[in-house]
Design a protein around this motif. Structure first.
Motif, mmCIF file in Angstrom:
data_model
loop_
_atom_site.group_PDB
_atom_site.id
_atom_site.type_symbol
_atom_site.label_atom_id
_atom_site.label_comp_id
_atom_site.label_asym_id
_atom_site.label_seq_id
_atom_site.Cartn_x
_atom_site.Cartn_y
_atom_site.Cartn_z
ATOM 1 N N LEU A 108 20.349 10.701 4.222
ATOM 2 C CA LEU A 108 21.583 9.927 4.093
ATOM 3 C C LEU A 108 22.708 10.811 3.564
ATOM 4 C CD1 LEU A 108 20.133 6.665 2.477
ATOM 5 C CD2 LEU A 108 20.739 7.051 4.876
ATOM 6 N N THR A 109 23.918 10.476 4.000
ATOM 7 C CA THR A 109 25.088 11.222 3.518
ATOM 8 C C THR A 109 25.928 10.306 2.643
ATOM 9 O OG1 THR A 109 26.477 10.573 5.373
ATOM 10 C CG2 THR A 109 25.166 12.559 5.654
ATOM 11 N N LYS A 110 26.557 10.928 1.687
ATOM 12 C CA LYS A 110 27.383 10.136 0.778
ATOM 13 C C LYS A 110 28.840 10.532 0.939
ATOM 14 C CE LYS A 110 27.367 8.449 -3.916
ATOM 15 N NZ LYS A 110 26.622 8.506 -5.172
ATOM 16 N N ARG A 111 29.676 9.548 0.877
ATOM 17 C CA ARG A 111 31.107 9.812 0.917
ATOM 18 C C ARG A 111 31.635 9.764 -0.504
ATOM 19 N NH1 ARG A 111 33.124 6.462 6.159
ATOM 20 N NH2 ARG A 111 31.476 7.201 7.525
ATOM 21 N N THR A 112 32.367 10.753 -0.840
ATOM 22 C CA THR A 112 32.901 10.775 -2.194
ATOM 23 C C THR A 112 34.408 10.595 -2.171
ATOM 24 O OG1 THR A 112 32.999 13.163 -2.044
ATOM 25 C CG2 THR A 112 31.087 12.204 -3.123
ATOM 26 N N VAL A 113 34.939 10.347 -0.979
ATOM 27 C CA VAL A 113 36.376 10.148 -0.850
ATOM 28 C C VAL A 113 36.655 8.899 -0.038
ATOM 29 C CG1 VAL A 113 36.917 12.599 -0.978
ATOM 30 C CG2 VAL A 113 36.418 11.539 1.232
ATOM 31 N N GLY A 114 37.900 8.449 -0.094
ATOM 32 C CA GLY A 114 38.329 7.360 0.769
ATOM 33 C C GLY A 114 37.810 6.007 0.328
ATOM 34 N N ASP A 115 37.943 5.055 1.238
ATOM 35 C CA ASP A 115 37.637 3.677 0.902
ATOM 36 C C ASP A 115 36.147 3.438 0.668
ATOM 37 O OD1 ASP A 115 40.228 2.998 1.050
ATOM 38 O OD2 ASP A 115 40.135 2.186 3.084
ATOM 39 N N HIS B 33 29.325 5.328 -1.196
ATOM 40 C CA HIS B 33 28.395 4.614 -0.334
ATOM 41 C C HIS B 33 27.592 5.624 0.464
ATOM 42 C CE1 HIS B 33 30.684 1.035 -1.279
ATOM 43 N NE2 HIS B 33 29.747 0.324 -0.702
ATOM 44 N N TRP B 34 26.350 5.252 0.742
ATOM 45 C CA TRP B 34 25.486 6.119 1.539
ATOM 46 C C TRP B 34 25.466 5.649 2.983
ATOM 47 C CZ3 TRP B 34 23.577 10.566 -0.350
ATOM 48 C CH2 TRP B 34 23.525 10.718 -1.744
ATOM 49 N N PHE B 35 25.428 6.643 3.897
ATOM 50 C CA PHE B 35 25.469 6.354 5.331
ATOM 51 C C PHE B 35 24.434 7.177 6.077
ATOM 52 C CE2 PHE B 35 29.644 5.381 3.747
ATOM 53 C CZ PHE B 35 30.011 4.244 4.433
ATOM 54 N N LEU B 36 24.041 6.683 7.224
ATOM 55 C CA LEU B 36 23.318 7.536 8.149
ATOM 56 C C LEU B 36 24.262 8.616 8.628
ATOM 57 C CD1 LEU B 36 21.451 4.974 10.449
ATOM 58 C CD2 LEU B 36 20.487 6.371 8.629
ATOM 59 N N PRO B 37 23.749 9.815 8.884
ATOM 60 C CA PRO B 37 24.589 10.833 9.513
ATOM 61 C C PRO B 37 25.096 10.302 10.851
ATOM 62 C CG PRO B 37 22.426 11.727 8.943
ATOM 63 C CD PRO B 37 22.382 10.275 8.647
ATOM 64 N N GLY B 38 26.374 10.479 11.121
ATOM 65 C CA GLY B 38 26.925 9.975 12.374
ATOM 66 C C GLY B 38 28.286 10.574 12.644
ATOM 67 N N GLY B 39 28.759 10.385 13.846
ATOM 68 C CA GLY B 39 30.078 10.896 14.185
ATOM 69 C C GLY B 39 30.494 10.498 15.581
ATOM 70 N N VAL B 40 31.735 10.758 15.905
ATOM 71 C CA VAL B 40 32.293 10.261 17.157
ATOM 72 C C VAL B 40 31.891 11.087 18.368
ATOM 73 C CG1 VAL B 40 34.301 9.221 16.042
ATOM 74 C CG2 VAL B 40 34.403 11.584 16.859
ATOM 75 N N MET B 41 31.863 10.425 19.493
ATOM 76 C CA MET B 41 31.494 11.056 20.738
ATOM 77 C C MET B 41 32.720 11.598 21.466
ATOM 78 S SD MET B 41 29.135 9.450 23.702
ATOM 79 C CE MET B 41 30.517 8.847 24.602
ATOM 80 N N GLU B 42 32.537 12.714 22.140
ATOM 81 C CA GLU B 42 33.632 13.292 22.929
ATOM 82 C C GLU B 42 33.369 13.094 24.419
ATOM 83 O OE1 GLU B 42 36.257 14.451 21.475
ATOM 84 O OE2 GLU B 42 35.438 14.305 19.439
ATOM 85 N N SER B 43 34.365 13.465 25.205
ATOM 86 C CA SER B 43 34.311 13.130 26.631
ATOM 87 C C SER B 43 33.269 13.924 27.413
ATOM 88 C CB SER B 43 35.678 13.357 27.259
ATOM 89 O OG SER B 43 36.027 14.722 27.159
ATOM 90 N N ASN B 44 32.924 15.079 26.934
ATOM 91 C CA ASN B 44 32.065 15.953 27.739
ATOM 92 C C ASN B 44 30.616 15.941 27.287
ATOM 93 O OD1 ASN B 44 32.716 17.095 25.318
ATOM 94 N ND2 ASN B 44 32.605 19.192 26.092
ATOM 95 N N ASN C 16 23.545 0.861 -2.322
ATOM 96 C CA ASN C 16 24.916 0.882 -1.816
ATOM 97 C C ASN C 16 25.030 1.607 -0.478
ATOM 98 O OD1 ASN C 16 24.089 3.057 -3.379
ATOM 99 N ND2 ASN C 16 26.203 3.728 -3.721
ATOM 100 N N LEU C 17 24.528 0.947 0.544
ATOM 101 C CA LEU C 17 24.651 1.491 1.887
ATOM 102 C C LEU C 17 25.934 0.981 2.525
ATOM 103 C CD1 LEU C 17 20.971 0.986 3.021
ATOM 104 C CD2 LEU C 17 22.083 3.173 2.577
ATOM 105 N N GLY C 18 26.607 1.850 3.286
ATOM 106 C CA GLY C 18 27.872 1.470 3.894
ATOM 107 C C GLY C 18 27.699 0.663 5.161
ATOM 108 N N PHE C 19 28.744 -0.072 5.512
ATOM 109 C CA PHE C 19 28.781 -0.852 6.751
ATOM 110 C C PHE C 19 27.490 -1.646 6.924
ATOM 111 C CE2 PHE C 19 31.297 3.034 8.445
ATOM 112 C CZ PHE C 19 32.316 2.745 7.579
ATOM 113 N N ASP C 20 26.972 -1.575 8.165
ATOM 114 C CA ASP C 20 25.728 -2.289 8.458
ATOM 115 C C ASP C 20 24.545 -1.327 8.498
ATOM 116 O OD1 ASP C 20 26.553 -0.917 10.646
ATOM 117 O OD2 ASP C 20 26.487 -2.597 12.050
ATOM 118 N N HIS C 21 24.666 -0.231 7.755
ATOM 119 C CA HIS C 21 23.643 0.806 7.900
ATOM 120 C C HIS C 21 22.288 0.406 7.332
ATOM 121 C CE1 HIS C 21 26.148 4.504 9.192
ATOM 122 N NE2 HIS C 21 26.593 3.387 9.740
#
Lengths: 224, 224
Positions: free
Chosen positions: A38-45, A49-60, A135-140
């Motif tokens: 799990l990854t933790k965010r220490t900044v922002g809103d 909170h702990w999250f699964l590793p994740g990120g956005v997809m690109e076109s290619n 304290n898991l974020g979103f629906d994780h």
DNA sequence: CGAAAGTATGTATTTTTGACACAATAGAAA
DNA sequence: TTTCTATTGTGTCAAAAATACATACTTTCG
């Protein structure tokens, strides 16, 4: 007119801003216990909170490409096998904007993949599956649960153990893995019978050294 | 800077044109046979190919909302229960542009849902599952196959039969459904035993009339 | 070398699954 | 009404599968 019909059915572009992401439940098998990354965010809103590793997809990139890229970017892990779990698209799952995520899982041995923190990751840790933070974020929390169930299902009938075992392994090692994944105790002799009935292992006729009893080493058959 | 980190992890907008669609494998149960609903395009590049009903997602709808909307737009069907199968995101699955599709399946009785052609649909038909046309578009042959497998899995252990049976039904009707879905013959007495062991049915103590033998009517228990 | 730990294999027992027969019920035919 | 027929509901018994358990052999460690 012809074009319009065609478009309606399948090709009309999306008219809204929406991120497609992949989230990955990486299960680690270490010292006979299961862990999750799990990854933790220490900044922002979503501080602390702990999250699964994740990120956005690109076109290619395909979905799996994206999972691979994301996991590499966050941890440095390479050559990981992914299995798709399911896709989540509720409207309010991300508070800032619309995010649709495709969830994958992976099964690895952490010892083979030391975490090499890359990019701007604040914190990333292995957690015991019996001791997942509150304290898991979103629906994780749901994603983790679904991924865990899916992994166990996949193991039961398809015997996908990822890289949890070396190429050649003893029956005791395989049994141990089973017992840990399903949290049960099995009789050694009966387990052996069941596995041999499945007819998916072949005896390498080599014996493992450095361990008492001199057990044979087995490997999965080619044609599975 | 803080914002940048946060964005990297999950919120960065997609930087490419990409459609998200849902495709729905609607399985119909009629006269003890299984059918699937396919649409044909008579215009454009994919003339004379058959497809699963499908369409693009909008910003204000969940994945299931979208499936509902799409199916209604094409057929007029309402109040259908959907189960998610999986998501397909290969780069070349659609020749014109990037299309990521989330596949669902539904189980219905066609007699309850007469097709009311809406919008610009050229052709939509029920096909026997044993007689699916050769010329399927894109990767829809795979989608159909995956959906079919997924449906059978869901039935085996979760007994999700959708609306294929009325609220109250006889054991013979349930057995018949099983036998057709799995293409097997079952012993009446053993089937009865197995179902009762599952402990998911309750006897209404009403008997079905108009049929010989006077069988009891059962319904699913509330708490499933 | 002997003890300890672990592997490999066989057999008995229990549990689950599958095959099978017959009396009771309700519709259909006379 | 009566008879006939198709279908329901129930119990037993054998086969097969899962489980429990005993013993001989192999290797490491002191």
């Amino acid at each position: 007119m012809e074009q319009e019909k065609l478009q309606h059915i399948q090709v009309k572009p999306n008219s809204f801003e929406c991120s497609i992401t992949t989230d990955i439940a990486v299960f680690g098998y270490v010292e006979d216990r299961f862990k999750i990354l799990l990854t933790k965010r220490t900044v922002g809103d979503f501080k602390n909170h702990w999250f699964l590793p994740g990120g956005v997809m690109e076109s290619n990139e395909t979905l799996v490409d994206c999972a691979q890229k994301v996991l590499f970017a966050l941890t440095g892990f390479k050559d990981i096998h992914f299995e798709q779990v399911r896709t989540y698209g509720d409207l309010e799952r991300h508070p800032l904007k619309r995010v649709i995520t495709v969830c994958f899982y992976a099964l690895i041995k952490p010892e083979n993949h030391p975490i090499a923190l890359k990019e701007n990751v604040e914190s990333i840790e292995w957690f015991d599956m019996e001791n997942i933070p509150e304290n898991l974020g979103f629906d994780h929390a749901r994603l983790i649960n679904d991924a865990h169930m899916h992994m166990k299902d996949n193991l039961k009938d398809k015997l996908i153990v990822g890289e949890l075992l070396p190429e050649k392994f003893t029956l005791a090692e395989l049994q141990n893995l089973y017992e840990n994944i399903f949290s049960i105790k099995l009789d050694r002799r009966n387990f052996r019978k069941r596995i041999f009935q499945m007819d998916i292992l072949e005896n390498t006729n080599e014996k493992k050294t450095g361990v008492k009893g001199g057990p044979f080493l087995y490997r999965y058959k080619e044609n599975r």
